[in-house]
Design a protein around this motif. Sequence first.
Motif, PDB file in Angstrom:
ATOM      1  N   HIS B 164       0.852  -1.192   0.000  1.00  0.00           N
ATOM      2  CA  HIS B 164       0.000   0.000   0.000  1.00  0.00           C
ATOM      3  C   HIS B 164       0.886   1.240   0.000  1.00  0.00           C
ATOM      4  O   HIS B 164       1.926   1.280   0.643  1.00  0.00           O
ATOM      5  CB  HIS B 164      -0.933   0.029   1.214  1.00  0.00           C
ATOM      6  CG  HIS B 164      -1.961   1.117   1.111  1.00  0.00           C
ATOM      7  ND1 HIS B 164      -2.917   1.140   0.115  1.00  0.00           N
ATOM      8  CD2 HIS B 164      -2.171   2.234   1.843  1.00  0.00           C
ATOM      9  CE1 HIS B 164      -3.668   2.216   0.241  1.00  0.00           C
ATOM     10  NE2 HIS B 164      -3.238   2.904   1.293  1.00  0.00           N
ATOM     11  N   ARG B 165       0.418   2.225  -0.741  1.00  0.00           N
ATOM     12  CA  ARG B 165       1.124   3.510  -0.803  1.00  0.00           C
ATOM     13  C   ARG B 165       0.195   4.593  -0.292  1.00  0.00           C
ATOM     14  O   ARG B 165      -1.007   4.565  -0.552  1.00  0.00           O
ATOM     15  CB  ARG B 165       1.526   3.852  -2.238  1.00  0.00           C
ATOM     16  CG  ARG B 165       2.647   3.005  -2.754  1.00  0.00           C
ATOM     17  CD  ARG B 165       2.968   3.310  -4.215  1.00  0.00           C
ATOM     18  NE  ARG B 165       4.167   2.592  -4.593  1.00  0.00           N
ATOM     19  CZ  ARG B 165       5.400   3.065  -4.462  1.00  0.00           C
ATOM     20  NH1 ARG B 165       5.583   4.285  -3.995  1.00  0.00           N
ATOM     21  NH2 ARG B 165       6.441   2.340  -4.816  1.00  0.00           N
ATOM     22  N   LEU B 166       0.769   5.553   0.396  1.00  0.00           N
ATOM     23  CA  LEU B 166      -0.030   6.669   0.896  1.00  0.00           C
ATOM     24  C   LEU B 166       0.798   7.943   0.833  1.00  0.00           C
ATOM     25  O   LEU B 166       1.964   7.952   1.251  1.00  0.00           O
ATOM     26  CB  LEU B 166      -0.454   6.420   2.353  1.00  0.00           C
ATOM     27  CG  LEU B 166      -1.339   7.519   2.958  1.00  0.00           C
ATOM     28  CD1 LEU B 166      -2.744   7.476   2.358  1.00  0.00           C
ATOM     29  CD2 LEU B 166      -1.425   7.377   4.485  1.00  0.00           C
ATOM     30  N   THR B 168       0.615  11.965   2.142  1.00  0.00           N
ATOM     31  CA  THR B 168      -0.103  12.707   3.189  1.00  0.00           C
ATOM     32  C   THR B 168       0.044  14.208   2.946  1.00  0.00           C
ATOM     33  O   THR B 168       0.963  14.647   2.252  1.00  0.00           O
ATOM     34  CB  THR B 168       0.443  12.342   4.580  1.00  0.00           C
ATOM     35  OG1 THR B 168       1.801  12.793   4.685  1.00  0.00           O
ATOM     36  CG2 THR B 168       0.367  10.840   4.822  1.00  0.00           C
ATOM     37  N   GLN B 346       1.595  10.498  10.166  1.00  0.00           N
ATOM     38  CA  GLN B 346       1.673  10.073   8.775  1.00  0.00           C
ATOM     39  C   GLN B 346       1.882   8.556   8.674  1.00  0.00           C
ATOM     40  O   GLN B 346       1.178   7.858   7.934  1.00  0.00           O
ATOM     41  CB  GLN B 346       2.823  10.806   8.059  1.00  0.00           C
ATOM     42  CG  GLN B 346       2.631  12.323   7.925  1.00  0.00           C
ATOM     43  CD  GLN B 346       3.218  13.138   9.073  1.00  0.00           C
ATOM     44  OE1 GLN B 346       3.142  12.731  10.226  1.00  0.00           O
ATOM     45  NE2 GLN B 346       3.788  14.296   8.765  1.00  0.00           N
ATOM     46  N   THR B 347       2.864   8.051   9.419  1.00  0.00           N
ATOM     47  CA  THR B 347       3.181   6.624   9.260  1.00  0.00           C
ATOM     48  C   THR B 347       2.140   5.743   9.945  1.00  0.00           C
ATOM     49  O   THR B 347       1.847   4.646   9.465  1.00  0.00           O
ATOM     50  CB  THR B 347       4.584   6.307   9.809  1.00  0.00           C
ATOM     51  OG1 THR B 347       4.665   6.720  11.180  1.00  0.00           O
ATOM     52  CG2 THR B 347       5.651   7.010   8.990  1.00  0.00           C
ATOM     53  N   ALA B 350      -0.690   5.304   7.594  1.00  0.00           N
ATOM     54  CA  ALA B 350      -0.360   4.366   6.512  1.00  0.00           C
ATOM     55  C   ALA B 350      -0.402   2.920   6.998  1.00  0.00           C
ATOM     56  O   ALA B 350      -0.997   2.049   6.353  1.00  0.00           O
ATOM     57  CB  ALA B 350       1.016   4.705   5.942  1.00  0.00           C
ATOM     58  N   THR B 718      -5.220   6.342  -1.092  1.00  0.00           N
ATOM     59  CA  THR B 718      -3.788   6.368  -1.377  1.00  0.00           C
ATOM     60  C   THR B 718      -3.243   7.783  -1.244  1.00  0.00           C
ATOM     61  O   THR B 718      -2.051   7.999  -1.386  1.00  0.00           O
ATOM     62  CB  THR B 718      -3.518   5.877  -2.812  1.00  0.00           C
ATOM     63  OG1 THR B 718      -4.311   6.671  -3.704  1.00  0.00           O
ATOM     64  CG2 THR B 718      -3.905   4.420  -2.968  1.00  0.00           C
TER      65      THR B 718
END
Lengths: 254, 738
Positions: B164-166, B168, B346-347, B350, B718
Amino acid sequence: MNAQPTYVRPADVEDAISIKASLGPAGIYGCGLTAAQLGWGVKGPEQTIIDIAGLDLGSDVCLADSGSMVLAANAPLERLRLDPLISRQLPWFAEFLRYVGSTATRNQASLGGNLLWGAGDLEVLFAAVDAKLRFAGNGRAQSLGPTVSDQPEDLLISIIVPALQGQRIFVEKLGHRQAFSPSRVVVAGCVGRQSARLAVRLAGHPVATVETPWPMNWPLDDALFAGNAAPYLKSAAHNLLRGHLAQLAQRDMA
Amino acid sequence: MNAVTGLEEKLRGSFRYLAEGQPVGTLHGALLTSPLAHATIRRLDVSAARSLNGVHAVVTAADVPSDFVMGTAILDRPPLARGKVRFQGEPMAAVAAETQEIANAAIALIAFELEPLPIVSAPGDALNEGAAKLHDSGNLCSSFIYSRGKVDADFEECAHVIDHRLTTPRQVPAAMELEGGICIPSPTGIELRAATHSPFYTRSLIASMLGLPERDVRVIGSPIGGSYGGKEEIHIQPVLALLAWTARRPVRLILDRPQSMAFATTRHPFEIALKIGCDRAGRLLALAADVLVDNGAYASFGPEVLDTGMECIQSAYAFRSVKLRGRLAYTNNGVGGAFRGFGALQTLTAIELAVDILARKAGHDPLTFRRINLAGANDPGPLGQAIIPQPELPKVADALSSLPAWRDETPSQRYLSGTGYALVRKGEGFAGGGPNGASGVLALTLDGQVMFQSSLVEMGQGLETTVRNTLLATFDLDEADIGCATGSTDAGADSGPTSASRGTQIALRLIRAGKMPFLEKLYVGAAEILQVPMDALRLGPGGFYQRMAPQNKPDLSLSDLAASAGEIVTQIGIPGIETMQAGANVHTLFTTCAARARVRIDRWTGQVACTGLDLLPACGPPISPVAFQGQMTGAGAQALGFCLTEHQPYEEGTVMASNFDSYFIPTIADVPDVNVHPVTWLAPDDPVGIRGGGEIGLNAAAPAIANAVASALDAAPTHLPVRPEWVLDALARQGRTP
């Protein structure tokens, strides 16, 4: 640093018209102006503002014998929202006003200013109900649309909302959040027994209006969705119109 | 008792920020900021500005010692641009004048010539060979590498693996109070009144810049009208101090909103790529993460933000193996800095999204999946460090599972709804190396008040209310008997920054540590005056009472005690709770929180609304329940902005939203009721006590909201904030548009 605009405050309508005549293009009518400031950017307008907020343009709201409603051009939006006659006769207008600016903005901003500003949310709704603008002087009444200047030569006196017996009105604004946001899309419709009048504004584009038979012939007229607008805005506007119209059609069938 | 500092003034609208109380004769400051994002300063001529009547000072980088630069881990930022500008809105010169109009006119008279340099607008591009360099050291500001176990082999063993990519958003602090202040010079020093999280740090920095002894610099840093990390940074204080010191007159300098939107530090945008896998039983085996961060033009807190984000990327779960890489790149997109949640937000968002995706793929419900993968109470920390045990983790998971079900929503053709969960942990305070310890003072003042003095800062989080409640409970005194002095260097005791959710925890530990020695001094003094043994006395409302002869008023009032014994002072020091670990900045104390969110998605417009939010912070029993609720509600609102509405876009280094008519913070109409369910249990042998609630609610709320969107759409975001465009596309791909 903001340049401070120059204001003049006429004593009455005749005085306002006279000042405008003497200033020519160097003067513009204004009222409230809170909403207009959003369009000023970092600099105020270079013209002198002829402030009509204090003029007596008649009652804020009048119910004419014909059933039409006459609204004073310089009536502040919040006062209109709270007006009992508006709530009774034009409840869709009162309800929609909740989504136009903040309370503080509505306390200052006027109906005429919102309609002629060029980006006002109410223009869509009033186009859908085919409201007429009445200007001073020759008493002409004009529909909202591309021929109306955002800086008219004539003084806007009132707005006439025709009698709308039996017609269903819907209006919805899509902003960036629930409250106090510029609109991305505004759609409105006035649906009668035989025909419907639909209006749409996509952010940054003029209001588009179309008359269509009712029940409708699908799909919706492409002319409603400005050619170079972002695809999302077109999709959202299309969905909103289709959704509202489908709900009305279902009710009609029921 | 829930006394709120300045309550009456706030209710009456007469409360004043520090920049609003200027003495008569104060000069007005103005800034010249760079219109370009990246350029060499070829010419900066202030002579015309200096000669304008009414101008008392014009300062540029030439007035700052050439070796003076600011930062924390990396010192790279001059207070006024030196040689080149690296972001649009960077101050190049400042003026102090008799009136604001003269100051502005003087700014307009400054002649400058900027030679544009190539703009670095994307962190990925910044790290490419051949990219224009913002700093001589290159565009890689900081990096992070960590691995544990055999990741590749564990992925081979996994029954289910997902990627998975995100990305922010760049979130703006959007505090009501703008960056500003007043500086009042004296013949030997200055008094600086400007919001800061750390008065002593600010003092040290300003003294160093002006070449003054620290004792000659007084810093008053609170009250603060909102910060969220934005005022943890040194903002305009150095320029303000320089103006006042040069003009030898008080100066007031305050940014306007457009200046603030360009100048204020923002939340770092992260680009996060995750791969995680689990076995057939649903046990997490492996995590691989690659994180790229847009740091903006100067390091500021960027390296610490990256480290914290990478430390938190495993959330509260036990992965058998991990392989982590993080890079922080300089760009010309403003300056990223400290912001509530500090990289972890942020992390954590994700990884919590990824955990839900994997749970669904493996056929587990998200709550069970979380429960079976929780880190053990006595496990090492995420990077293998020793940490304070976390026996509360399963209790939080159980509380999350036990929340009452939502009330059913009316079925609608137009709206979809979804529920999302998150269970996270984040380090509290600073990583090893600190500053983690703190000093404070308990004193009986000459007017008979038990006073807690510290340099911790009240910024609306309820610190002072909590301190006062604690003093009342600790010493069994009346409200009139206690006091609290915070937020300045006057305390004489450096309590460290009020950051990283540590303020309340530190204040309470200081009071706890100082209680017995302070009480002993009070009892000794009272026993001497009353000529009775100490154990015959009891401290109570108003003063000391003789146990054997109870009266309805004290036998010795606190003011009489102070009058006889003089001021009684106990200096308090507490050590930092920290672990030093080679090669990584690690936390020792972690705070846990869970969240459940419900969203409603409009199939016609793609708009997402958050309609319910439950937060379960495991911070121990709240000392001030109202303040705690406020912290959590604010966290919910900020999480909502992070997920749904807020982003400060830059285009080729140009800030695109310069006011709140184009940057959309959630309003009260957007925020649902935030239901807080504190997990109050603390282990009997817990060595710390209550945890801070400043950040952890936000860190849990955001991933829960994101997961609720994923649940409603059957597609995980995403990109945050979730754009209605993406929602309509996702629905269209699934054939679910109306």
